[in-house]
Scaffold this motif. Structure first.
Motif, short mmCIF file in Angstrom:
data_model
loop_
_atom_site.label_atom_id
_atom_site.label_comp_id
_atom_site.label_asym_id
_atom_site.label_seq_id
_atom_site.Cartn_x
_atom_site.Cartn_y
_atom_site.Cartn_z
N LEU A 162 0.87 -1.18 0.00
CA LEU A 162 0.00 0.00 0.00
C LEU A 162 0.91 1.23 0.00
O LEU A 162 1.82 1.33 0.83
N VAL A 163 0.67 2.12 -0.97
CA VAL A 163 1.51 3.30 -1.15
C VAL A 163 0.71 4.55 -0.80
O VAL A 163 -0.40 4.74 -1.30
N ASN A 164 1.24 5.37 0.08
CA ASN A 164 0.66 6.70 0.33
C ASN A 164 1.16 7.60 -0.80
O ASN A 164 2.28 8.09 -0.77
N VAL A 165 0.31 7.75 -1.81
CA VAL A 165 0.68 8.54 -2.99
C VAL A 165 0.74 10.00 -2.58
O VAL A 165 -0.23 10.54 -2.05
N LYS A 166 1.88 10.65 -2.80
CA LYS A 166 2.01 12.08 -2.48
C LYS A 166 1.68 12.93 -3.72
O LYS A 166 0.98 13.93 -3.62
N PHE A 167 2.24 12.53 -4.86
CA PHE A 167 2.04 13.28 -6.10
C PHE A 167 1.80 12.30 -7.24
O PHE A 167 2.33 11.19 -7.23
N SER A 168 1.03 12.75 -8.24
CA SER A 168 0.86 11.92 -9.44
C SER A 168 0.88 12.81 -10.67
O SER A 168 0.25 13.87 -10.68
N GLY A 169 1.60 12.39 -11.68
CA GLY A 169 1.54 13.08 -12.96
C GLY A 169 0.22 12.77 -13.63
O GLY A 169 -0.43 11.76 -13.34
N VAL A 170 -0.20 13.67 -14.53
CA VAL A 170 -1.44 13.44 -15.30
C VAL A 170 -1.04 13.20 -16.75
O VAL A 170 -0.52 14.09 -17.42
N CYS A 171 -1.27 11.98 -17.22
CA CYS A 171 -0.88 11.56 -18.57
C CYS A 171 -2.11 11.64 -19.49
O CYS A 171 -3.24 11.47 -19.04
N HIS A 172 -1.87 11.89 -20.76
CA HIS A 172 -3.00 11.91 -21.71
C HIS A 172 -3.75 10.57 -21.70
O HIS A 172 -4.94 10.51 -21.97
N THR A 173 -3.04 9.49 -21.36
CA THR A 173 -3.67 8.18 -21.25
C THR A 173 -4.83 8.19 -20.25
O THR A 173 -5.85 7.52 -20.46
N ASP A 174 -4.68 8.95 -19.17
CA ASP A 174 -5.75 9.01 -18.16
C ASP A 174 -7.02 9.59 -18.77
O ASP A 174 -8.14 9.17 -18.42
N TYR A 175 -6.83 10.54 -19.67
CA TYR A 175 -7.99 11.13 -20.36
C TYR A 175 -8.59 10.11 -21.34
O TYR A 175 -9.81 9.92 -21.38
N HIS A 176 -7.72 9.44 -22.13
CA HIS A 176 -8.23 8.38 -23.04
C HIS A 176 -9.04 7.34 -22.24
O HIS A 176 -10.08 6.86 -22.70
N ALA A 177 -8.55 6.99 -21.05
CA ALA A 177 -9.23 5.97 -20.23
C ALA A 177 -10.62 6.45 -19.82
O ALA A 177 -11.60 5.71 -19.92
N MET A 178 -10.70 7.70 -19.37
CA MET A 178 -11.99 8.24 -18.93
C MET A 178 -12.98 8.27 -20.10
O MET A 178 -14.17 7.99 -19.92
N MET A 179 -12.47 8.62 -21.30
CA MET A 179 -13.35 8.79 -22.45
C MET A 179 -13.67 7.48 -23.18
O MET A 179 -14.48 7.46 -24.09
N GLY A 180 -13.01 6.39 -22.82
CA GLY A 180 -13.23 5.12 -23.52
C GLY A 180 -12.74 5.17 -24.95
O GLY A 180 -13.35 4.62 -25.86
N ASP A 181 -11.59 5.81 -25.17
CA ASP A 181 -11.05 6.02 -26.52
C ASP A 181 -10.53 4.75 -27.19
O ASP A 181 -10.35 4.72 -28.40
N TRP A 182 -10.20 3.74 -26.40
CA TRP A 182 -9.48 2.58 -26.95
C TRP A 182 -10.32 1.30 -26.94
O TRP A 182 -11.23 1.17 -26.14
N PRO A 183 -9.96 0.35 -27.81
CA PRO A 183 -10.71 -0.92 -27.87
C PRO A 183 -10.32 -1.87 -26.73
O PRO A 183 -10.02 -3.04 -26.95
N LEU A 184 -10.31 -1.34 -25.50
CA LEU A 184 -9.98 -2.15 -24.32
C LEU A 184 -10.73 -1.50 -23.17
O LEU A 184 -10.57 -0.31 -22.92
N ALA A 185 -11.59 -2.29 -22.52
CA ALA A 185 -12.45 -1.71 -21.48
C ALA A 185 -11.67 -1.42 -20.21
O ALA A 185 -10.73 -2.14 -19.86
N THR A 186 -12.07 -0.34 -19.50
CA THR A 186 -11.49 -0.05 -18.19
C THR A 186 -12.38 -0.69 -17.13
O THR A 186 -13.52 -1.06 -17.40
N LYS A 187 -11.86 -0.78 -15.91
CA LYS A 187 -12.75 -1.14 -14.80
C LYS A 187 -13.63 0.08 -14.51
O LYS A 187 -13.27 1.21 -14.86
N LEU A 188 -14.77 -0.13 -13.90
CA LEU A 188 -15.66 0.96 -13.49
C LEU A 188 -16.29 0.57 -12.16
O LEU A 188 -16.67 -0.60 -12.02
N PRO A 189 -16.43 1.48 -11.23
CA PRO A 189 -15.84 2.82 -11.25
C PRO A 189 -14.32 2.72 -11.23
O PRO A 189 -13.76 1.73 -10.74
#
Ligand code: 8ID
Ligand code: ZN
Length: 349
Positions: A34-61
Motif C-alpha cells: 500500500l503506497v501513500n501517494v504524495k504526487f501523481s503526474g497526469v498523462c494523456h492516457t488518463d484522459y483516453h481511459a476516462m473517455m473510452g477512446d481505446w478498444p480495451l475496457a477499463t474497470k468501473l468505477p
C-alpha cells in the motif's frame, strides 16, 4: 496510521466526468504493497481511459493515474524486498504474471495478464493505492517525489521508445508532440543519449520550451506550409531524421513521419489517438527500407534506467502542480492543447 477513508478522483461512467470524493482505503494482498501517494503526474492516457477512446475496457468505477510517487505504508505477508517507508513509484504496469513467454524475456508490458494502473486496477489519483511489490519502481530518497512523478510513465516510455528506435549517438531524431508531457522529456532523453532532437509541435510556447530543453530545431506544425520539407531541412545533411518518435495525439503526424524519415528510417509509434490508423505507400516503404514499429511503456530495467537518468540530473521535468481536486481542470487544458510539459496533482489538496 492508515485511515479507512481517503480522497480520490473517481470516474463512475465512461465519458466522465471525474468526481472528487471520499472512498475506502484498500488493503494490500499478500504480494502487494500500500503506497501513500504524495504526487501523481497526469498523462494523456488518463484522459483516453476516462473517455473510452481505446478498444480495451477499463474497470468501473475507476480511479485513474499511473505516475504515482509516494511512500510505502503497508505490505502483504509475501513481500520481503520493499520496506515500509521506502519511496516507490506506481507505474502503468502495476503487475504481470512473471511466468509467460513475454515475462520470462522481460517483455512484461506484453504479458496478457498485465494489470494496468488507472485502467484495469485503481491507480494513483487517490491518497492510498495498491501495487504489486514486484513491479513498483524504486525511487532514490534523494529524488523529489513531486518532480519525479512524470518520469514514471512519460520518462520510461520515451526512454524505451528512443532505445527501440535504434538511433545512435550523433544521429538526429524527430520528436513529434515535443511540447507535451512525453515529448518534453523525449527531447531531453534524446540529448542525454547523444542524439540531436528536432522538436515538432504547435505554437510559440512549445517552441520556446523545447528549445530551452535542448532541441536543435523546432518545426511548428500549425504554421509550416510543407512540414515534410521543413523537417528534412532541419537535419544537417538534409536527408531527414534517422527516427521519428511519435507522441502526438492525432493521426496525421503518423502518416507524415513515414515521408520525412531518411531511408532506413524508423518510425516509432507511441501516441495512441482514438480510432487512428497508420498507412504508408508500400512502394516507398520497400525501396526506402522504412521500418514502422510500436513501443509500449518499458520493462522494470527500462524503468530503473529512466529514473537513474533523472537522478543523475540529466532530465529536468517541466511541471506545474495543482490539487488532486482540480484534475478535471487539467483535462480541460489537455484537450485544448494548452499544456506545455506536464501537470502533477498533489493528493493532499
Ligand atoms: O506506452 C505508450 N505507448 C504510451 C505511454 C504513455 C502515453 C503512450 N502514451 C500516449 C498517450 O495515451 C497519448 O496518446 O502518448 C500520447 C501522448 O501523451 P502525453 O504526452 O501525455 O500527451 P500531451 O501532453 O497532451 O501531448 C501531446 C502533444 O502532441 C501535440 C500537442 O500539441 C501536444 O503538445 N500534437 C498534436 I495533439 N498534434 C500534433 C501534430 N500534428 C502535435 N505535435 C506535432 N504535430
Ligand atoms: Zn502514461
Amino acid at each position: 496510521s492508515i485511515p479507512t477513508e481517503q480522497w480520490a478522483q473517481v470516474v463512475e461512467k465512461t465519458g466522465g466526468p471525474t468526481v472528487y470524493k471520499k472512498i475506502p482505503v484498500a488493503k494490500p494482498g499478500p504480494d502487494e504493497i500500500l503506497v501513500n501517494v504524495k504526487f501523481s503526474g497526469v498523462c494523456h492516457t488518463d484522459y483516453h481511459a476516462m473517455m473510452g477512446d481505446w478498444p480495451l475496457a477499463t474497470k468501473l468505477p475507476l480511479v485513474g493515474g499511473h505516475e504515482g510517487a509516494g511512500v510505502v505504508v503497508a505490505r502483504g505477508d509475501l513481500v520481503s524486498d520493499v520496506e515500509i517507508g521506502d519511496h516507490v513509484g506506481i507505474k502503468w504496469i502495476n503487475g504481470s504474471c512473471l511466468q509467460c513467454a513475454y515475462c520470462q524475456r522481460s517483455d512484461e508490458p506484453l504479458c496478457a495478464k498485465a494489470l494496468l494502473s488507472g485502467y484495469t486496477v485503481d491507480g494513483s489519483f487517490q491518497q492510498y493505492a495498491v501495487a504489486k511489490a514486484a513491479h513498483v519502481a524504486r525511487i532514490p530518497k534523494e529524488c523529489d517525489l513531486e518532480a519525479i512523478a512524470p518520469i514514471l510513465c512519460a520518462g520510461i516510455t520515451v526512454y524505451k521508445g528512443l532505445k527501440e528506435s535504434g538511433a545512435k549517438p550523433g544521429d538526429t531524431v524527430a520528436i513529434v508532440g515535443a511540447g507535451g508531457g512525453l515529448g518534453s522529456l523525449a527531447v531531453q532523453y534524446a540529448k542525454a543519449m547523444g542524439l540531436h532532437a528536432i522538436a515538432i509541435d504547435g505554437g510559440n510556447e512549445k517552441g520556446e520550451l523545447t528549445k530551452k530543453l535542448g532541441a536543435t530545431a523546432y518545426v511548428d506544425f500549425m504554421s509550416s506550409k510543407d512540414l515534410v520539407a521543413d523537417v528534412r531541412a532541419a537535419t544537417p545533411d538534409g536527408l531527414g531524421p534517422t527516427a521519428a518518435i511519435l507522441v502526438a495525439v492525432t493521426e496525421k503526424p503518423f502518416q507524415q513521419a513515414t515521408q520525412y524519415v531518411r531511408s532506413r528510417g524508423v518510425v516509432v509509434c507511441i501516441g495512441l489517438p482514438a480510432n487512428a490508423k497508420i498507412s504508408a505507400p508500400v512502394f516507398d516503404t520497400v525501396v526506402r527500407m522504412i521500418n514502422i514499429k510500436g513501443s509500449y511503456v518499458g520493462n522494470r530495467a527500462d524503468s530503473a534506467e529512466a529514473i537513474d537518468f533523472y537522478r543523475r540530473g540529466l532530465i529536468t521535468v517541466p511541471f506545474k502542480t495543482v490539487g488532486l481536486s482540480q484534475l478535471q481542470e487539467v483535462y480541460d487544458l489537455m484537450i485544448a492543447g494548452k499544456i506545455a510539459g506536464r501537470y502533477v496533482v498533489d493528493t493532499s489538496r
